[in-house]
Design an enzyme around this catalytic site. Structure first.
Site, PDB file in Angstrom:
ATOM      1  N   LYS A 125       0.839  -1.214   0.000  1.00 20.42           N
ATOM      2  CA  LYS A 125       0.000   0.000   0.000  1.00 20.42           C
ATOM      3  C   LYS A 125       0.864   1.251   0.000  1.00 20.42           C
ATOM      4  O   LYS A 125       0.653   2.179  -0.774  1.00 20.42           O
ATOM      5  CB  LYS A 125      -0.900   0.004   1.241  1.00 20.42           C
ATOM      6  N   ASN A 126       1.847   1.279   0.910  1.00 21.57           N
ATOM      7  CA  ASN A 126       2.591   2.525   1.093  1.00 21.57           C
ATOM      8  C   ASN A 126       3.546   2.827  -0.055  1.00 21.57           C
ATOM      9  O   ASN A 126       4.095   3.925  -0.132  1.00 21.57           O
ATOM     10  CB  ASN A 126       3.325   2.525   2.439  1.00 21.57           C
ATOM     11  N   CYS A 145      -4.288  13.452  12.827  1.00 23.17           N
ATOM     12  CA  CYS A 145      -4.387  12.029  12.532  1.00 23.17           C
ATOM     13  C   CYS A 145      -4.466  11.283  13.862  1.00 23.17           C
ATOM     14  O   CYS A 145      -3.950  11.761  14.875  1.00 23.17           O
ATOM     15  CB  CYS A 145      -3.136  11.639  11.758  1.00 23.17           C
ATOM     16  N   ARG A 154       1.420  14.631  13.041  1.00 25.23           N
ATOM     17  CA  ARG A 154       1.898  14.415  11.672  1.00 25.23           C
ATOM     18  C   ARG A 154       1.920  15.698  10.829  1.00 25.23           C
ATOM     19  O   ARG A 154       1.212  15.804   9.817  1.00 25.23           O
ATOM     20  CB  ARG A 154       1.084  13.314  10.985  1.00 25.23           C
ATOM     21  N   ASP A 182       4.821   0.401  11.971  1.00 31.15           N
ATOM     22  CA  ASP A 182       3.590  -0.179  11.424  1.00 31.15           C
ATOM     23  C   ASP A 182       3.373  -1.638  11.859  1.00 31.15           C
ATOM     24  O   ASP A 182       2.344  -2.234  11.530  1.00 31.15           O
ATOM     25  CB  ASP A 182       3.589  -0.093   9.890  1.00 31.15           C
ATOM     26  N   ARG A 196      -8.504   0.028   4.470  1.00 33.22           N
ATOM     27  CA  ARG A 196      -7.571   0.988   3.871  1.00 33.22           C
ATOM     28  C   ARG A 196      -6.278   0.299   3.451  1.00 33.22           C
ATOM     29  O   ARG A 196      -5.626   0.739   2.511  1.00 33.22           O
ATOM     30  CB  ARG A 196      -7.219   2.079   4.892  1.00 33.22           C
TER      31      ARG A 196
HETATM   32  C1  EPZ Z   1       4.779   6.752   6.369  1.00 36.65           C
HETATM   33  O1  EPZ Z   1       4.117   7.879   6.953  1.00 36.65           O
HETATM   34  C2  EPZ Z   1       3.756   5.648   6.280  1.00 36.65           C
HETATM   35  N1  EPZ Z   1       2.632   6.097   5.476  1.00 36.65           N
HETATM   36  C3  EPZ Z   1       3.264   5.277   7.674  1.00 36.65           C
HETATM   37  O2  EPZ Z   1       2.381   4.183   7.568  1.00 36.65           O
HETATM   38  C4  EPZ Z   1       4.471   4.846   8.510  1.00 36.65           C
HETATM   39  O3  EPZ Z   1       4.043   4.585   9.817  1.00 36.65           O
HETATM   40  C5  EPZ Z   1       5.518   5.971   8.529  1.00 36.65           C
HETATM   41  O4  EPZ Z   1       5.882   6.328   7.153  1.00 36.65           O
HETATM   42  C6  EPZ Z   1       6.792   5.597   9.256  1.00 36.65           C
HETATM   43  O5  EPZ Z   1       7.329   4.447   8.693  1.00 36.65           O
HETATM   44  C7  EPZ Z   1       2.715   6.057   4.152  1.00 36.65           C
HETATM   45  O6  EPZ Z   1       3.712   5.669   3.560  1.00 36.65           O
HETATM   46  C8  EPZ Z   1       1.495   6.451   3.418  1.00 36.65           C
HETATM   47  P1  EPZ Z   1       7.108  10.051   8.364  1.00 36.65           P
HETATM   48  P2  EPZ Z   1       4.790   9.294   6.890  1.00 36.65           P
HETATM   49  O7  EPZ Z   1       7.068  11.292   7.577  1.00 36.65           O
HETATM   50  O8  EPZ Z   1       5.549   9.430   5.638  1.00 36.65           O
HETATM   51  C9  EPZ Z   1       7.106  13.477  11.733  1.00 36.65           C
HETATM   52  C10 EPZ Z   1       0.338   3.044   7.824  1.00 36.65           C
HETATM   53  O9  EPZ Z   1      -0.301   2.544   8.781  1.00 36.65           O
HETATM   54  N2  EPZ Z   1       7.049  14.459  10.631  1.00 36.65           N
HETATM   55  O10 EPZ Z   1       8.277   9.144   8.213  1.00 36.65           O
HETATM   56  O11 EPZ Z   1       3.729  10.287   7.186  1.00 36.65           O
HETATM   57  C11 EPZ Z   1       5.829  12.630  11.821  1.00 36.65           C
HETATM   58  O12 EPZ Z   1       4.815  13.323  12.533  1.00 36.65           O
HETATM   59  C12 EPZ Z   1       0.995   4.387   7.945  1.00 36.65           C
HETATM   60  O13 EPZ Z   1       0.433   2.484   6.726  1.00 36.65           O
HETATM   61  C13 EPZ Z   1       7.134  15.814  10.927  1.00 36.65           C
HETATM   62  O14 EPZ Z   1       7.231  16.222  12.090  1.00 36.65           O
HETATM   63  O15 EPZ Z   1       5.775   9.196   8.130  1.00 36.65           O
HETATM   64  C14 EPZ Z   1       6.346  11.400  12.518  1.00 36.65           C
HETATM   65  O16 EPZ Z   1       6.388  11.607  13.895  1.00 36.65           O
HETATM   66  C15 EPZ Z   1       0.754   5.056   9.244  1.00 36.65           C
HETATM   67  N3  EPZ Z   1       7.111  16.706   9.875  1.00 36.65           N
HETATM   68  C16 EPZ Z   1       7.779  11.255  11.966  1.00 36.65           C
HETATM   69  O17 EPZ Z   1       8.108  12.537  11.447  1.00 36.65           O
HETATM   70  C17 EPZ Z   1       7.021  16.322   8.584  1.00 36.65           C
HETATM   71  O18 EPZ Z   1       7.003  17.185   7.687  1.00 36.65           O
HETATM   72  C18 EPZ Z   1       7.956  10.227  10.845  1.00 36.65           C
HETATM   73  O19 EPZ Z   1       6.922  10.418   9.894  1.00 36.65           O
HETATM   74  C19 EPZ Z   1       6.955  14.939   8.300  1.00 36.65           C
HETATM   75  C20 EPZ Z   1       6.975  14.029   9.337  1.00 36.65           C
END
Ligand code: EPZ
Length: 422
Positions: free
Chosen positions: A22-23, A117, A122, A308, A400
């Site tokens: 999915k991701n 979220c 996020r 995840d 989802r």
């Molecule tokens: C991806 O989310 C995945 N989603 C998530 O899977 C997964 O948990 C996550 O990566 C970590 O592996 C998709 O690929 C669609 P991040 P993403 O940016 O890209 C903070 C699932 O269940 N952050 O690596 O949103 C953020 O809040 C989902 O399939 C900022 O502060 O994750 C988090 O604490 C859930 N500012 C951390 O960084 C930003 O601009 C890592 O988030 C971006 C992120």
């Protein structure tokens, strides 16, 4: 609204075919915004999230066709609408990633901010800073990001202050069409990043280093169409592996990349299940009579243990013979499954980023509520091993990200069905 009903107690035995990730799929769909030629994705999972992304891309002028089998054809001959509205973005955060590629191709874009979220705030500050570094002018008004790059984007050296999967992917999707070279330092290294880079390179992009912390992107002026197979879903595979370890039995998972779960296999083995691996499959087996050894887990960016799979690992540990500690380092609010597992008899104490799990001899079935996608999967595993009936509500979370979960588990002997709630 649907719910999942499980009569617990049966060990899992059989084979499960793992779908495309999915991701990865939802980011790969966004490459159709970068080219006027067709993009054909194979090994595509059919999920609510891919449907949401398809709806948004269609709204922007991309023809989206789900083919026979696991195929999807996307053709963005001309982008007719450069706005991603709140109604479509709020349903799935990753749709926000259309901003960069639209800006790179069309010079402007207006995309709704995704909002909060269930698993954490996020924010998207890293995404926006990276696009600004590439020369975008960004204004935030009325819940929307208005971005412009009148004379196109320009390559830049970008260092992320911490690792973000989404910001790394989003910046790649913009920088491929920027003038000159972009360097991303402290980039995410997830297999989905490599998958995206491979797809973009097959379209004519020049990306090196994907899968390492420093990625180099030499911008090109045009990208062509592509046929690309989506990488197998490591989180789906890990979820079923943990479900089998939790219930006991013997399950073979096929169409996986076992090297993408290098952090999981040793922990499952340490807990007392047998793990037999080759490159594209794994067999997980455990005698249900043998006690589970408690194992501590710390979630980390790849190649560390994935956030995840944290909830699913917790369900496994609820039945361990002793105490385990799970630390969630990626999201600040990803323990919403704990109160639901406790309603099934688990003994869990949450202290800030840590959950302390004291194993119990058995769980009991109960009506529970899914709170997010992966939390829902942890409740399914708990329901499979619990005594009696578990009813899991708000199943739309599961849909989802898990293709045919009740069918795949049913094939392995689980007593699981979907019902319409009145
Ligand atoms: C991806 O989310 C995945 N989603 C998530 O899977 C997964 O948990 C996550 O990566 C970590 O592996 C998709 O690929 C669609 P991040 P993403 O940016 O890209 C903070 C699932 O269940 N952050 O690596 O949103 C953020 O809040 C989902 O399939 C900022 O502060 O994750 C988090 O604490 C859930 N500012 C951390 O960084 C930003 O601009 C890592 O988030 C971006 C992120």
């Amino acid at each position: 609204m649907d719910c999942i009903v499980i009569e617990g107690g049966a060990p899992l035995n059989g084979e499960i075919n793992i779908s495309g990730a999915k991701n990865s799929a939802i980011k790969l769909m966004a490459v159709s915004l970068l080219t006027d030629e067709p993009v054909l994705l194979t090994n595509m999972p059919r999920l609510r999230d891919t449907r949401f992304m398809g709806q948004l891309l269609a709204h922007m002028g991309v023809e989206v066709e789900e083919g026979p089998g696991a195929k999807m054809r996307l053709h963005g001959a001309k982008l007719t609408n450069l706005t991603a509205p709140y109604d479509l973005v709020r349903k799935m955060r990753a749709t926000f990633n259309v901003l960069g590629p639209t800006l790179a191709r069309a010079g402007k874009a207006k995309v709704s901010l995704p909002g909060g979220c269930a698993i954490g705030a996020r924010p998207v500050d890293l995404h926006l800073k990276a696009l600004e570094a590439l020369g975008a002018e960004i204004k935030l008004t009325e819940g929307y990001v208005h971005a412009q790059a009148k004379s196109g984007l320009t390559g830049a050296a970008i260092t992320f202050p911490f690792i973000s999967v989404g910001a790394t992917e989003h910046t790649m999707l913009a920088a491929v069409l920027a003038k000159g070279e972009t360097t991303l330092s402290n980039a995410a290294r997830e297999p989905e990043i490599i998958d995206l880079a491979q797809c973009l390179n097959a379209m004519g992009a020049r990306i090196t280093g994907a899968g390492r912390s420093e990625i180099h992107i030499q911008g090109v002026s045009k990208l062509s169409g592509v046929t690309h197979s989506v990488v197998p879903d490591r989180i789906e595979a890990g979820t079923y592996a943990l479900a089998a370890a939790t219930t006991g039995g013997r399950v073979r998972l096929q169409n996986i990349r076992s090297d993408h779960l290098g952090s999981l296999w040793p922990l499952i083995a340490q807990a007392g299940a047998k793990v037999e691996l080759d490159q594209t499959s794994v067999i997980i087996s455990r005698d249900p009579e043998i006690p589970i050894t408690p194992v501590d887990v710390d979630t980390q960016a790849y190649p560390g243990f994935p956030t995840d799979l944290q909830a699913q690992f917790m369900s496994f540990m609820t039945r361990a013979d002793g105490v385990s500690i799970i630390r969630e380092n990626i999201f600040e609010n990803r323990f919403m499954h704990c109160p639901e597992l406790s309603r099934m008899g688990a003994n869990i104490t949450v202290r800030g980023r840590e959950a302390i799990i004291r194993g119990v001899p058995h769980l009991t079935g109960a009506p529970v509520m899914a709170t997010d996608l992966r939390a829902s999967a942890s409740l399914i595993a708990a329901g499979l091993v619990a005594k009696g009936q578990t009813r899991i509500g708000r199943v739309y979370h599961l849909d989802r990200g898990f293709e045919h979960i009740e069918i795949k588990l049913g094939q392995c002997g689980a007593n699981i069905r979907r019902e319409s709630e009145t």
